[in-house]
Design an enzyme around this catalytic site. Structure first.
Site, PDB file in Angstrom:
ATOM      1  N   LYS A  88      -2.275  -2.236   7.925  1.00  0.00           N
ATOM      2  CA  LYS A  88      -3.453  -1.735   8.620  1.00  0.00           C
ATOM      3  C   LYS A  88      -3.529  -2.303  10.031  1.00  0.00           C
ATOM      4  O   LYS A  88      -3.203  -3.464  10.253  1.00  0.00           O
ATOM      5  CB  LYS A  88      -4.717  -2.110   7.840  1.00  0.00           C
ATOM      6  N   ARG A 119       0.869  -1.179   0.000  1.00  0.00           N
ATOM      7  CA  ARG A 119       0.000   0.000   0.000  1.00  0.00           C
ATOM      8  C   ARG A 119       0.908   1.231   0.000  1.00  0.00           C
ATOM      9  O   ARG A 119       2.059   1.174   0.451  1.00  0.00           O
ATOM     10  CB  ARG A 119      -0.890   0.025   1.241  1.00  0.00           C
ATOM     11  N   TYR A 176      -8.820 -11.258  -6.955  1.00  0.00           N
ATOM     12  CA  TYR A 176      -7.719 -11.365  -7.907  1.00  0.00           C
ATOM     13  C   TYR A 176      -7.734 -12.670  -8.690  1.00  0.00           C
ATOM     14  O   TYR A 176      -6.835 -12.917  -9.494  1.00  0.00           O
ATOM     15  CB  TYR A 176      -6.381 -11.205  -7.173  1.00  0.00           C
ATOM     16  N   HIS A 227      -2.069   2.144  -5.975  1.00  0.00           N
ATOM     17  CA  HIS A 227      -2.840   0.924  -5.758  1.00  0.00           C
ATOM     18  C   HIS A 227      -2.929   0.085  -7.028  1.00  0.00           C
ATOM     19  O   HIS A 227      -3.112  -1.130  -6.954  1.00  0.00           O
ATOM     20  CB  HIS A 227      -4.244   1.275  -5.247  1.00  0.00           C
ATOM     21  N   ARG A 239      -0.229  -2.346  -6.825  1.00  0.00           N
ATOM     22  CA  ARG A 239      -0.573  -3.405  -5.867  1.00  0.00           C
ATOM     23  C   ARG A 239      -1.536  -4.413  -6.507  1.00  0.00           C
ATOM     24  O   ARG A 239      -1.356  -5.623  -6.380  1.00  0.00           O
ATOM     25  CB  ARG A 239      -1.202  -2.769  -4.624  1.00  0.00           C
ATOM     26  N   HIS A 283      -4.028  -9.066   3.722  1.00  0.00           N
ATOM     27  CA  HIS A 283      -5.487  -9.087   3.821  1.00  0.00           C
ATOM     28  C   HIS A 283      -5.913  -9.920   5.019  1.00  0.00           C
ATOM     29  O   HIS A 283      -5.422 -11.026   5.229  1.00  0.00           O
ATOM     30  CB  HIS A 283      -6.113  -9.701   2.560  1.00  0.00           C
TER      31      HIS A 283
END
Length: 301
Positions: A175, A149, A282, A247, A250, A273
């Site tokens: 995150k 990110r 994806y 992004h 990414r 994730h």
């Protein structure tokens, strides 16, 4: 229990037990604020511990009538579900009214990706005759090579690089301040070493910024906005018509891995994730890719 007390306890729970960042805590609080607004206006000031499943279903309808799109509704309801899980854990309520609450159906938009040719064009557009050129190449190689990110890129630290011991990886803080190890490839390592060992060492560095990998000409860490503007400029120089952002690199990292046969769990781990369902987006492969695969490998083709 009244709404202010419940929301205050929920925020404490999110900070201490879920270890969420302040921005995430505030976002959850705003979501519960919407539920409080609904309860006050439509349910005669019904308190949070008295809300039932029918009330929450009415809340979804209310959000929809306000013009809120399904993806935003879904995000708000994720906060509501977390709120009632907290109340159940703290024995404020005997049962979770949100347990059977169905989330709005969302048509998932496939992310824009770049081809390997496009990525090479963008990197080739970098002016390597300038000192910042070496930095910019290293940044894009790391973005694409590690699937970071943009905030993870700007916060990357020298002390979290391991490039020389045969077990090359970088430590990334994602995150919720969760750390993960991401393998790093040879092209990204080469570009990083040129920047850190041959260019960055001759640059001024401000106090407190010594450990950050990517610095501007004044010796301070780069901002997210700068990285966005840089990539937009390079994409234009490369002649790309599509909108390209950090992004996009990414998304391209993940898509190319999945198309190449990488295990989805491994991709999930590298992207950071929390849920595999986020990574499953994806697994999309375009029709031409599928067609060429069948033509190449099917015995009747």
């Amino acid at each position: 229990m009244d709404w202010p007390s419940a929301i205050k306890g929920f925020k404490t729970y999110l900070k201490l037990e879920r270890s969420l960042a302040d921005n995430s805590v505030e976002a959850y609080s705003r979501d519960i604020g919407k539920l409080q607004q609904y309860a006050s206006s439509e349910k005669a000031d019904k308190q949070p511990d008295k809300m039932d499943l029918d009330d929450l279903r009415g809340f979804i309808t209310w959000l929809s009538e306000l013009g809120m799109i399904p993806s935003t509704q879904s995000r708000v309801l994720s906060g509501v579900k977390a709120f009632y899980r907290y109340m159940l854990l703290d024995d404020i309520i005997p049962a979770d009214p949100s347990e059977l609450l169905e989330m709005p159906k969302i048509r998932r938009k496939l992310p824009d990706t770049l081809s390997i040719v496009d990525i090479n064009k963008i990197i080739a557009a970098i002016d390597l005759s300038k000192p910042e050129g070496g930095r910019n190449k290293a940044m894009l190689e790391v973005l694409y090579g590690c699937g970071l990110r943009v905030s993870e890129l700007t916060e990357l630290r020298l002390s979290n690089l391991s490039l020389d011991n045969g077990d090359e990886f970088i430590k990334v803080t994602g995150k919720g301040n969760k750390e993960r190890l991401v393998p790093i490839g040879s092209e990204a390592i080469k570009a990083l070493k040129i920047w850190t060992e041959m260019i960055r060492v001759h640059s001024p560095i401000q106090r407190g910024e010594e450990d950050f990998v990517f610095l501007n000409r004044r010796g301070k860490r780069l901002t997210r906005v700068y990285v966005f503007m840089l990539i937009k400029e390079l994409a234009a120089l490369a002649g790309l018509k599509k909108i390209v952002s950090p992004h996009t690199f990414r998304h391209s990292f993940a898509t190319h891995l999945v198309e190449g046969g990488a295990d989805l769990r491994a991709v999930q781990e590298m992207l950071g994730h929390e849920s595999i369902t986020t990574t499953e987006i994806y697994t999309h492969l375009d029709k031409e890719f599928l067609k060429s695969t069948i033509i190449e490998f099917h015995p009747r083709s």
